[in-house]
Scaffold this motif. Structure first.
Motif, mmCIF file in Angstrom:
data_model
loop_
_atom_site.group_PDB
_atom_site.id
_atom_site.type_symbol
_atom_site.label_atom_id
_atom_site.label_comp_id
_atom_site.label_asym_id
_atom_site.label_seq_id
_atom_site.Cartn_x
_atom_site.Cartn_y
_atom_site.Cartn_z
ATOM 1 N N ASN A 167 -5.627 -0.291 -6.351
ATOM 2 C CA ASN A 167 -4.530 0.669 -6.327
ATOM 3 C C ASN A 167 -4.602 1.674 -5.184
ATOM 4 O O ASN A 167 -3.588 2.211 -4.750
ATOM 5 C CB ASN A 167 -4.500 1.420 -7.674
ATOM 6 N N LYS A 168 -5.799 1.930 -4.681
ATOM 7 C CA LYS A 168 -5.970 3.043 -3.733
ATOM 8 C C LYS A 168 -6.218 2.552 -2.305
ATOM 9 O O LYS A 168 -6.975 1.610 -2.077
ATOM 10 C CB LYS A 168 -7.149 3.931 -4.165
ATOM 11 N N GLU A 169 -5.615 3.234 -1.358
ATOM 12 C CA GLU A 169 -5.783 2.893 0.053
ATOM 13 C C GLU A 169 -7.234 3.027 0.501
ATOM 14 O O GLU A 169 -7.696 2.298 1.384
ATOM 15 C CB GLU A 169 -4.886 3.787 0.913
ATOM 16 N N ASN A 207 -6.842 -1.501 0.399
ATOM 17 C CA ASN A 207 -5.847 -2.435 -0.140
ATOM 18 C C ASN A 207 -4.807 -2.853 0.892
ATOM 19 O O ASN A 207 -4.053 -3.794 0.672
ATOM 20 C CB ASN A 207 -5.177 -1.864 -1.394
ATOM 21 N N TYR A 208 -4.782 -2.171 2.037
ATOM 22 C CA TYR A 208 -3.882 -2.573 3.120
ATOM 23 C C TYR A 208 -4.293 -3.926 3.704
ATOM 24 O O TYR A 208 -3.484 -4.625 4.315
ATOM 25 C CB TYR A 208 -3.847 -1.512 4.227
ATOM 26 N N VAL A 249 -0.660 -4.981 -7.791
ATOM 27 C CA VAL A 249 -1.264 -4.350 -6.621
ATOM 28 C C VAL A 249 -1.862 -5.420 -5.718
ATOM 29 O O VAL A 249 -2.143 -6.540 -6.146
ATOM 30 C CB VAL A 249 -2.348 -3.316 -7.002
ATOM 31 N N THR A 257 0.830 -1.209 0.000
ATOM 32 C CA THR A 257 0.000 0.000 0.000
ATOM 33 C C THR A 257 0.865 1.260 0.000
ATOM 34 O O THR A 257 1.757 1.417 0.839
ATOM 35 C CB THR A 257 -0.914 -0.003 1.239
ATOM 36 N N ASN A 258 0.618 2.110 -0.979
ATOM 37 C CA ASN A 258 1.281 3.411 -1.140
ATOM 38 C C ASN A 258 2.754 3.315 -1.544
ATOM 39 O O ASN A 258 3.402 4.348 -1.734
ATOM 40 C CB ASN A 258 1.154 4.272 0.127
ATOM 41 N N ALA A 259 3.303 2.134 -1.669
ATOM 42 C CA ALA A 259 4.686 1.980 -2.128
ATOM 43 C C ALA A 259 4.733 2.061 -3.652
ATOM 44 O O ALA A 259 3.708 1.973 -4.332
ATOM 45 C CB ALA A 259 5.265 0.650 -1.649
ATOM 46 N N THR A 260 5.934 2.223 -4.200
ATOM 47 C CA THR A 260 6.099 2.247 -5.655
ATOM 48 C C THR A 260 7.069 1.173 -6.123
ATOM 49 O O THR A 260 7.381 1.099 -7.310
ATOM 50 C CB THR A 260 6.611 3.630 -6.129
ATOM 51 N N ASN A 294 5.140 5.251 -10.949
ATOM 52 C CA ASN A 294 4.391 6.387 -10.408
ATOM 53 C C ASN A 294 3.077 5.949 -9.764
ATOM 54 O O ASN A 294 2.277 6.773 -9.360
ATOM 55 C CB ASN A 294 4.101 7.401 -11.519
ATOM 56 N N ARG A 295 2.878 4.660 -9.710
ATOM 57 C CA ARG A 295 1.669 4.022 -9.203
ATOM 58 C C ARG A 295 0.447 4.341 -10.066
ATOM 59 O O ARG A 295 -0.691 4.359 -9.608
ATOM 60 C CB ARG A 295 1.410 4.391 -7.744
#
Length: 361
Positions: free
Chosen positions: A238-240, A244-245, A233, A147-150, A203-204
């Motif tokens: 893709n979005k928290e 997605n955590y 993903v 989550t939120n990583a690239t 860039n996610r």
């Protein structure tokens, strides 16, 4: 093209024999690939053969080595795959787990120094066939961006769970990522645009082109150097905001029960020279908790209630296992599908080994 499953099996057994596997091991390896193709899980079927061949050539897989039981207690077993295929070690470990569950009610097995082991559901069904409830987990190459990583760090980390029911068992078998990496390979071979939020770039941003996606995953999974960034993903997309955590949490649980518990590599470190996946296998006897037929009947009733719920027009409400058992029946009759790119790869292997791939039905 489509080929008879029996013909595919015969061809694969001949290939594995030529590659130096024992008859018994070759039969098992062929069975796991054919089983995947029959169930519509082509990402883990014969399309994996070219990858297996490359790993044998570079010494990652050594067909003549055999897995070893390192340690054993009444309810647990630790197995060293000893640089052979994951299927061979996982099958041995699950057989041990089944023996233990039959004796003491529960069995746990861990496999270290392993490799790709096919579909996780194959081993859960081993337990089901013995009248038990089965679970199988594996870590993988680093393919998944947390989550939120690239950058990719986690594996796609498959999880399979099987529970007795009718007309077929409840069978959940899936990655803890949005999809298994093999589905990207299949889409690339077929030239099909990725349909959902499966892969993101550095860039996610969501990637739809299968070739770009495959390039991102190949760099993440097989390069010990700088990554381009991006990857699969987690469950939740893709979005928290879509939680997605939770998918990330599922993947980390598998990492803990496989790479960490086996004292092997976590997914992120399998690119550093030592290719060692790990597996976790679990089975228990439901008879301890109640009459097995009553439990099976109650599970079936619950699943049928789900199937019978009101649903969106033109759609069907199904539960895990329904589609793969439907595909199994259809493909046993109609043959298994082989895409053009996979056909080129496996016929090239056949030419190299002086074997002929079966004709299309």
């Amino acid at each position: 093209m489509r080929v008879k499953a029996t013909d595919e099996r015969t061809y694969l057994e001949a290939v594995f024999d030529k590659l130096g596997f024992s008859k018994q091991d070759g039969h098992l390896l062929a069975d796991t690939l054919v089983d995947a193709d029959l169930r519509g899980i082509s990402s883990h079927g014969i399309q994996r053969l070219a990858w297996y061949r490359r790993m044998i050539k570079d010494g990652t897989i050594v067909p003549t080595k055999q897995p070893k039981v390192l340690r054993e207690l009444p309810g647990t077993v630790l197995v060293d795959a000893n640089q052979n295929m994951g299927q061979i070690a996982a099958h041995l470990a699950m057989n041990k787990v089944i023996e233990k569950a039959k004796k003491v009610g529960v069995g746990i097995g861990v496999v270290r120094n392993s490799n790709h082991f096919g579909i996780a559901g194959y081993y859960a069904r081993q337990a089901l066939n013995a009248g038990l409830v089965g679970i199988a987990l594996t870590n993988t190459r680093p393919l998944v961006v947390p989550t939120n990583a690239t950058q990719a760090f986690l594996g796609s980390n498959a999880f399979a769970f099987g529970f007795p029911a009718s007309p077929h068992p409840f069978m959940f078998d899936g990655a803890t990522a949005a999809v298994a990496g093999g589905k990207i390979q299949v889409a690339d071979k077929k030239g099909q645009e990725l349909p959902g939020e499966w892969v993101v770039d550095k860039n996610r941003d969501v990637v739809k082109d299968p070739k770009e996606a495959e390039d991102i995953l190949a760099t993440a999974a097989f390069s010990a150097g700088p990554q381009k960034g991006g990857g699969l993903v987690t469950l939740g997309g893709n979005k928290e905001v879509n939680a997605n955590y939770k998918g990330m949490g599922n993947s980390i649980v598998v990492e803990l029960l496989t790479g960490i518990l086996a004292q092997g590599s976590i997914s992120a470190d399998t690119v550093k020279g030592k290719h060692d996946f790990s597996q976790f296998l679990f089975a228990f006897d439901p008879a301890f908790f109640g009459d097995p037929e009553t439990l099976k009947k109650d599970a079936t009733a619950m699943l049928n209630r789900i199937r019978g719920l009101k649903h969106v027009p033109g759609k069907q409400t199904w539960v895990p296992g329904d589609r793969e058992y439907r595909y199994l029946k259809e493909n046993q009759q109609n043959g298994v599908a082989v895409d053009d790119k996979t056909y080129e790869e496996i016929t090239a292997i056949g030419k190299e080994l002086r074997l002929m791939f079966p004709q299309s039905i």
